[in-house]
Write an enzyme that holds these catalytic residues in place. Structure first.
Site, PDB file in Angstrom:
ATOM      1  N   SER A 275     112.389  13.028  -8.488  1.00  0.00           N
ATOM      2  CA  SER A 275     112.238  13.389  -7.078  1.00  0.00           C
ATOM      3  C   SER A 275     113.590  13.260  -6.396  1.00  0.00           C
ATOM      4  O   SER A 275     114.312  12.283  -6.618  1.00  0.00           O
ATOM      5  CB  SER A 275     111.224  12.460  -6.407  1.00  0.00           C
TER       6      SER A 275
ATOM      7  N   HIS B  48     114.350  12.969  -3.079  1.00  0.00           N
ATOM      8  CA  HIS B  48     114.562  12.189  -1.849  1.00  0.00           C
ATOM      9  C   HIS B  48     114.806  10.708  -2.097  1.00  0.00           C
ATOM     10  O   HIS B  48     115.046   9.951  -1.164  1.00  0.00           O
ATOM     11  CB  HIS B  48     113.422  12.412  -0.844  1.00  0.00           C
TER      12      HIS B  48
ATOM     13  N   THR C 188     105.492  13.820  -6.869  1.00  0.00           N
ATOM     14  CA  THR C 188     104.037  13.926  -6.970  1.00  0.00           C
ATOM     15  C   THR C 188     103.650  15.176  -7.750  1.00  0.00           C
ATOM     16  O   THR C 188     102.845  15.118  -8.686  1.00  0.00           O
ATOM     17  CB  THR C 188     103.407  13.955  -5.557  1.00  0.00           C
TER      18      THR C 188
ATOM     19  N   THR D  53     108.267  31.668  -4.816  1.00  0.00           N
ATOM     20  CA  THR D  53     109.693  31.898  -4.533  1.00  0.00           C
ATOM     21  C   THR D  53     110.417  30.560  -4.451  1.00  0.00           C
ATOM     22  O   THR D  53     109.975  29.658  -3.747  1.00  0.00           O
ATOM     23  CB  THR D  53     109.834  32.679  -3.205  1.00  0.00           C
TER      24      THR D  53
ATOM     25  N   CYS E  58     103.376   3.939   0.237  1.00  0.00           N
ATOM     26  CA  CYS E  58     102.069   4.588   0.208  1.00  0.00           C
ATOM     27  C   CYS E  58     100.960   3.611   0.583  1.00  0.00           C
ATOM     28  O   CYS E  58      99.943   4.006   1.110  1.00  0.00           O
ATOM     29  CB  CYS E  58     101.784   5.151  -1.187  1.00  0.00           C
TER      30      CYS E  58
HETATM   31  C1  LIG Z   1     107.559   5.920  -8.900  1.00  0.00           C
HETATM   32  C2  LIG Z   1     107.268   7.086  -8.005  1.00  0.00           C
HETATM   33  N1  LIG Z   1     106.675   8.174  -8.518  1.00  0.00           N
HETATM   34  C3  LIG Z   1     106.398   9.243  -7.760  1.00  0.00           C
HETATM   35  C4  LIG Z   1     106.682   9.269  -6.411  1.00  0.00           C
HETATM   36  C5  LIG Z   1     106.326  10.474  -5.591  1.00  0.00           C
HETATM   37  O1  LIG Z   1     107.452  11.255  -5.302  1.00  0.00           O
HETATM   38  P1  LIG Z   1     107.423  12.283  -4.066  1.00  0.00           P
HETATM   39  O2  LIG Z   1     107.457  11.442  -2.830  1.00  0.00           O
HETATM   40  O3  LIG Z   1     108.667  13.108  -4.239  1.00  0.00           O
HETATM   41  O4  LIG Z   1     106.193  13.085  -4.203  1.00  0.00           O
HETATM   42  C6  LIG Z   1     107.283   8.147  -5.820  1.00  0.00           C
HETATM   43  C7  LIG Z   1     107.571   8.137  -4.364  1.00  0.00           C
HETATM   44  O5  LIG Z   1     107.373   7.166  -3.682  1.00  0.00           O
HETATM   45  C8  LIG Z   1     107.591   7.025  -6.643  1.00  0.00           C
HETATM   46  O6  LIG Z   1     108.158   5.938  -6.139  1.00  0.00           O
END
Ligand SMILES: Cc1ncc(COP(=O)(O)O)c(C=O)c1O
Length: 367
Positions: free
Chosen positions: A191, A193, A71, A229, A312
């Protein structure tokens, strides 16, 4: 024993990642900007991690900025570019993640819809470009369908016309091979995770020489692109996860399981995006006239985690906007389930899920 098939929402930690994280949290507490031993140990660890993450996308480490996740990376790139122009025109797709779509809300945006397969046509994106277009934002792999988008085909046009191309590669990194040069984007968001590292860490690759307004100001960390940091343990964990994610054998193993799963799906169904290139771990399936939410709940009660639409938007009752953009009806979208596999998915788990679907899906079909 639970079976987790929601790896596009997030992934469990890889044991080696957990080990690295634990050790770094315990031992590497120095501030990476400090000149003493503790500080230098932290500096070494973060730079080693930067090398590892950069290698995953064929980039130079110095062009990678650590962020708090996908994000922030998306927001940083988009706001950074948009800060430089008054009333820019933007071209994007109607299947972007909310961290891109919401950042562009209220702007002069042309949104290009995908085909029924979930792939956006590169020519349609190029056709939407106007003389005043300053930015094109296009994801590499969609989070719901896994469908790959023709970013490289759009990139050379953007390059020729001096338009910034931002690519959200959060769902692609570690699942397919790509390198930033052949992708051709100017900024690329990642990202951790989604590849068995913790939440709260990501990265933004920025093309060398590009001036991007910093989104966090303060200290001089991250080449003045992102003040604050550095979170060294999380970066180290991301680095180890990136190294593990380069394993081609694992990707093939996941693809084999996914394809086997799809070939054994019961009853009438449509695998969305099956006729176009996809990441190997995702299976987005419409069971016509079935209550998707009901299937998710029944599977959960039986020990299996899957999702309808993206994480989401689940929790809300609206059908997935990605599926609607692909031309599915609201009813079809609500009858759609996303199964997303990982390196930890086993053939025995696939057997169990197929068996469960054989009884759950017919019961979920509305007569
Ligand atoms: C295509 C895509 N972009 C961005 C994100 C957002 O990443 P983060 O959860 O690390 O903010 C996600 C997470 O679901 C994603 O699937």
């Amino acid at each position: 024993m639970r079976i987790y098939l929601d790896n596009n929402a997030t992934t469990p930690l890889h044991p080696e990642v957990l080990e690295t994280l634990g050790a770094a949290l315990r031992d590497v507490y120095g501030n990476a900007s400090s000149i003493h031993n503790e500080g230098q140990a932290a500096r070494r660890l973060i730079e080693e991690a930067r090398e590892s993450v950069a290698r995953l996308i064929g980039a130079a480490a110095r062009d990678l900025v650590f962020t708090s996740g996908g994000t922030e990376s998306n927001n940083a790139a988009l706001y950074g570019v948009l800060a430089a122009s008054e009333r820019p025109h933007i071209v994007t797709t109607s299947i972007e993640h909310p961290s891109v779509a919401e950042a562009l809300r209220g702007r002069d945006v042309t949104s290009v819809a995908p085909s029924r397969s979930g792939r956006v046509d590169a020519a349609a994106v190029v056709a939407a470009i106007r003389p005043e277009t300053k930015l094109v934002a296009m994801m590499l792999a969609n989070n719901e369908t896994g469908v790959l988008q023709p970013v490289a085909e759009v990139a050379w046009v953007c390059r020729e016309r001096g338009i910034h191309l931002h690519c959200d590669a959060v769902q692609a990194a570690g699942r397919i091979d790509f390198d930033v040069e052949s992708l051709g984007a100017d900024t690329v968001a990642l990202s951790a995770h989604k590849l068995h590292a913790p939440k709260g860490i990501g990265a933004l690759w920025v093309r060398r020489g590009l001036s991007l307004a910093p989104h966090l100001v303060g200290g001089a960390q991250e080449r003045r692109r992102r003040a604050g940091t550095e979170n060294v343990p999380l970066a180290a964990a991301f680095g180890v996860a990136a190294n593990r994610a380069r394993d081609q054998g694992v990707r093939e193993q996941i693809r084999t399981l996914r394809d086997d799963f799809e070939s054994r799906l019961p009853g009438t169904h449509v695998v969305n995006g099956a006729d176009v290139p996809r990441v190997p771990n995702t299976s987005n399936v419409t069971f016509p006239n079935a209550d998707g939410e009901g299937i998710v709940i029944a599977l959960d009660l039986a020990g299996v985690a899957v999702s309808t639409g993206s994480a989401c938007s689940s929790g809300r009752v609206e059908p997935s906007s990605v599926l609607l953009a692909m031309g599915l009806t609201p009813s079809e979208a609500k009858s759609t389930i996303r199964f997303s596999l990982s390196r930890f998915t086993t053939a025995a788990e696939i057997d169990v899920v197929v068996g469960l679907l054989e009884t759950i899906v017919p019961r979920a079909v509305r007569s």
